[in-house]
Design an enzyme around this catalytic site. Sequence first.
Site, PDB file in Angstrom:
ATOM      1  CG  HIS A   3      -2.057   0.921   1.112  1.00 24.99           C
ATOM      2  ND1 HIS A   3      -1.990   2.268   1.373  1.00 24.99           N
ATOM      3  CD2 HIS A   3      -3.309   0.682   0.688  1.00 24.99           C
ATOM      4  CE1 HIS A   3      -3.183   2.808   1.145  1.00 24.99           C
ATOM      5  NE2 HIS A   3      -3.996   1.880   0.730  1.00 24.99           N
TER       6      HIS A   3
ATOM      7  CG  ASP B  86      -8.317  -4.348  -2.912  1.00 20.68           C
ATOM      8  OD1 ASP B  86      -7.524  -3.423  -3.172  1.00 20.68           O
ATOM      9  OD2 ASP B  86      -9.552  -4.190  -2.887  1.00 20.68           O
TER      10      ASP B  86
HETATM   11  C1  SDX Z   1      -6.171   0.075  -3.023  1.00 16.14           C
HETATM   12  O1  SDX Z   1      -4.382   4.579  -2.049  1.00 16.14           O
HETATM   13  C2  SDX Z   1      -5.321   3.934  -1.439  1.00 16.14           C
HETATM   14  O2  SDX Z   1      -5.741   4.282  -0.342  1.00 16.14           O
HETATM   15  C3  SDX Z   1      -5.907   2.763  -2.205  1.00 16.14           C
HETATM   16  C4  SDX Z   1      -6.937   1.914  -1.486  1.00 16.14           C
HETATM   17  C5  SDX Z   1      -8.204   2.684  -1.236  1.00 16.14           C
HETATM   18  O3  SDX Z   1      -8.969   2.308  -0.313  1.00 16.14           O
HETATM   19  O4  SDX Z   1      -8.517   3.622  -2.010  1.00 16.14           O
HETATM   20  O5  SDX Z   1      -6.396   1.468  -0.256  1.00 16.14           O
HETATM   21  C6  SDX Z   1      -7.326   0.697  -2.323  1.00 16.14           C
HETATM   22  O6  SDX Z   1      -5.929   0.431  -4.133  1.00 16.14           O
HETATM   23  C7  SDX Z   1      -5.300  -0.906  -2.278  1.00 16.14           C
HETATM   24  C8  SDX Z   1      -4.097  -1.407  -3.134  1.00 16.14           C
HETATM   25  C9  SDX Z   1      -4.594  -2.497  -4.102  1.00 16.14           C
HETATM   26  N1  SDX Z   1      -3.541  -2.834  -5.043  1.00 16.14           N
HETATM   27  C10 SDX Z   1      -2.902  -4.019  -4.974  1.00 16.14           C
HETATM   28  O7  SDX Z   1      -3.070  -4.843  -4.088  1.00 16.14           O
HETATM   29  C11 SDX Z   1      -1.939  -4.264  -6.130  1.00 16.14           C
HETATM   30  C12 SDX Z   1      -0.619  -4.808  -5.580  1.00 16.14           C
HETATM   31  N2  SDX Z   1       0.023  -3.739  -4.793  1.00 16.14           N
HETATM   32  C13 SDX Z   1       0.988  -2.943  -5.476  1.00 16.14           C
HETATM   33  O8  SDX Z   1       0.955  -2.828  -6.836  1.00 16.14           O
HETATM   34  C14 SDX Z   1       1.522  -1.751  -4.685  1.00 16.14           C
HETATM   35  O9  SDX Z   1       1.746  -2.176  -3.403  1.00 16.14           O
HETATM   36  C15 SDX Z   1       0.690  -0.470  -4.689  1.00 16.14           C
HETATM   37  C16 SDX Z   1       0.461   0.015  -6.059  1.00 16.14           C
HETATM   38  C17 SDX Z   1      -0.586  -0.684  -3.975  1.00 16.14           C
HETATM   39  C18 SDX Z   1       1.496   0.588  -3.930  1.00 16.14           C
HETATM   40  O10 SDX Z   1       2.752   0.661  -4.507  1.00 16.14           O
HETATM   41  P1  SDX Z   1       3.638   2.016  -4.422  1.00 16.14           P
HETATM   42  O11 SDX Z   1       3.357   2.738  -3.176  1.00 16.14           O
HETATM   43  O12 SDX Z   1       3.487   2.763  -5.705  1.00 16.14           O
HETATM   44  O13 SDX Z   1       5.080   1.461  -4.252  1.00 16.14           O
HETATM   45  P2  SDX Z   1       5.983   0.906  -5.419  1.00 16.14           P
HETATM   46  O14 SDX Z   1       5.143   0.357  -6.526  1.00 16.14           O
HETATM   47  O15 SDX Z   1       6.985   1.953  -5.741  1.00 16.14           O
HETATM   48  O16 SDX Z   1       6.679  -0.354  -4.696  1.00 16.14           O
HETATM   49  C19 SDX Z   1       7.732  -0.113  -3.740  1.00 16.14           C
HETATM   50  C20 SDX Z   1       8.526  -1.416  -3.718  1.00 16.14           C
HETATM   51  C21 SDX Z   1       8.940  -1.886  -5.133  1.00 16.14           C
HETATM   52  O17 SDX Z   1      10.094  -2.673  -4.996  1.00 16.14           O
HETATM   53  P3  SDX Z   1      11.558  -1.940  -5.329  1.00 16.14           P
HETATM   54  O18 SDX Z   1      11.505  -1.615  -6.799  1.00 16.14           O
HETATM   55  O19 SDX Z   1      11.627  -0.721  -4.430  1.00 16.14           O
HETATM   56  O20 SDX Z   1      12.557  -3.026  -4.971  1.00 16.14           O
HETATM   57  O21 SDX Z   1       7.685  -2.470  -3.198  1.00 16.14           O
HETATM   58  C22 SDX Z   1       7.482  -3.455  -4.202  1.00 16.14           C
HETATM   59  C23 SDX Z   1       7.817  -2.807  -5.529  1.00 16.14           C
HETATM   60  O22 SDX Z   1       8.244  -3.786  -6.472  1.00 16.14           O
HETATM   61  N3  SDX Z   1       6.075  -3.845  -4.144  1.00 16.14           N
HETATM   62  C24 SDX Z   1       5.644  -5.083  -4.357  1.00 16.14           C
HETATM   63  C25 SDX Z   1       4.249  -5.024  -4.157  1.00 16.14           C
HETATM   64  N4  SDX Z   1       3.899  -3.777  -3.844  1.00 16.14           N
HETATM   65  C26 SDX Z   1       5.032  -3.042  -3.841  1.00 16.14           C
HETATM   66  N5  SDX Z   1       6.307  -6.229  -4.691  1.00 16.14           N
HETATM   67  C27 SDX Z   1       5.522  -7.336  -4.827  1.00 16.14           C
HETATM   68  N6  SDX Z   1       4.180  -7.375  -4.644  1.00 16.14           N
HETATM   69  C28 SDX Z   1       3.509  -6.245  -4.300  1.00 16.14           C
HETATM   70  N7  SDX Z   1       2.197  -6.277  -4.115  1.00 16.14           N
END
Ligand code: SDX
Length: 429
Positions: A306, A363
Amino acid sequence: MQEKVKVIIGDKTIELPVIIGSEGEKAIDITALRQQTGYITLDPGFANTGSCVSSITFMDGEKGVLRYRGIPVEQLAENSTFVETAYLLINGVLPTKKELERFSALLNQHSLVHEDMKIFYQNYPRHSHPMGILSSMVNALRSFYPELPTSSAEEEINITVTRLISKVRTMAAMSYKISRGHKVVYPHPELDYCSNFLNMMFENPVKPYEIKKEFVKALNVFWILHADHEQNCSTSAVRLVGSARVNLYAAISAGISALWGPLHGGANQAVIEMLKQIHAGGEKVSRIVERAKDRKDPFRLMGFGHRVYKTYDPRAKIIKKTCDSLLDTLHISDPLLDIARELEEVALHDQYFIDHNLYPNVDFYSGIVLRALGIPTNMFTVMFAIGRLPGWIAQWKEGADDPKWKLYRPRQVYTGPTTTDYVGIDKRG
Ligand code: SDX
């Protein structure tokens, strides 16, 4: 004494005011930055940038706190209903008994949709994703319910708010029935908001639908937990589109489109598809976790991570509890729940997930609850959208009520070609 920060650029030093929120959050007010220095800030994804001040929802990502108008979401999930929580978010206070009765009566009064909408749905390309249909249909509501020249701006907003909260729920159920070739079920005046939705979804002429109180409770909790989440992607879309002074239906339609994305609201559907894949023997849990850690693999563990929560999403804890009690009470066993629990256990003990502060978000378990209610997987994000409506509306209203409501128009840092002369077609390569 107003706190300030100093910005030193070359031999110039300027002071910028610091804004301090009611929970002690601090922000540097850069409103005067460009005019005083010629500089802008750059923050792709806005992870460090506040777009507004707001008194609606407070989140503490480090402590896993979520409160609507100051009330912890745990207390609302335990004691409130979705309609009451919607009233709280939009009006800023919990309703009195009379106010709640009046709000519920208004929702009932506006629960039908224009009969011509059925034809619209019936002619929409078959097998379209329900979120694409919903976004189009919500935008179409302005055409079916045009602005009345006789109503004041406030009356217009109030009736639009009521129509959206009540009709979107009806439209979602109608869309489902039409997609199945089933008879559309109309809302019943004596049913409450959640019971009405379940009845419109599952009642049919040859098999009366029994509305289980456990289902109604679970649906209230599900929608309460999804009702608002400060400046998330889809809420920011609603505020941004709304800032151009377009009608509220169009701004909400933009929010629905943003929520559709798998990184946002679309994750609840993606989680179930991921769990189904594991269950079908397509992938092992350990393999899924390894793929999620592999930076060369675009796959991410859906339902994990998140932008704000760097600990367990408080909503995920409540959803998981709701899941357990719903399935236990109804003696339903869902193999996907067992896989989800195993996946969580493996991920939470994996160094990569620990190092990246990746925990289950709202989720991860919500799809299991929706499956138990009989909601089809491709409608999961529609369910999220119905829940988020009061939050989108409250946030849009807060922007619209601000006397300094500004058009959202971010700047950029240009890195393209400097001045270049036009070359006639005959002189090009
Ligand atoms: C919702 O914003 C909100 O409040 C949203 C929400 C709401 O109520 O409105 O809470 C609802 O959207 C919840 C999130 C649902 N999405 C998912 O579950 C999809 C999977 N999650 C990710 O894609 C990710 O965690 C995000 C998009 C939710 C958040 O990512 P960020 O903050 O943009 O961080 P990032 O993508 O830059 O990741 C930081 C690091 C990266 O690794 P490095 O490149 O730094 O080594 O964390 C890793 C990412 O690769 N990472 C993950 C991951 N999420 C982040 N690696 C594997 N699996 C994951 N799920």
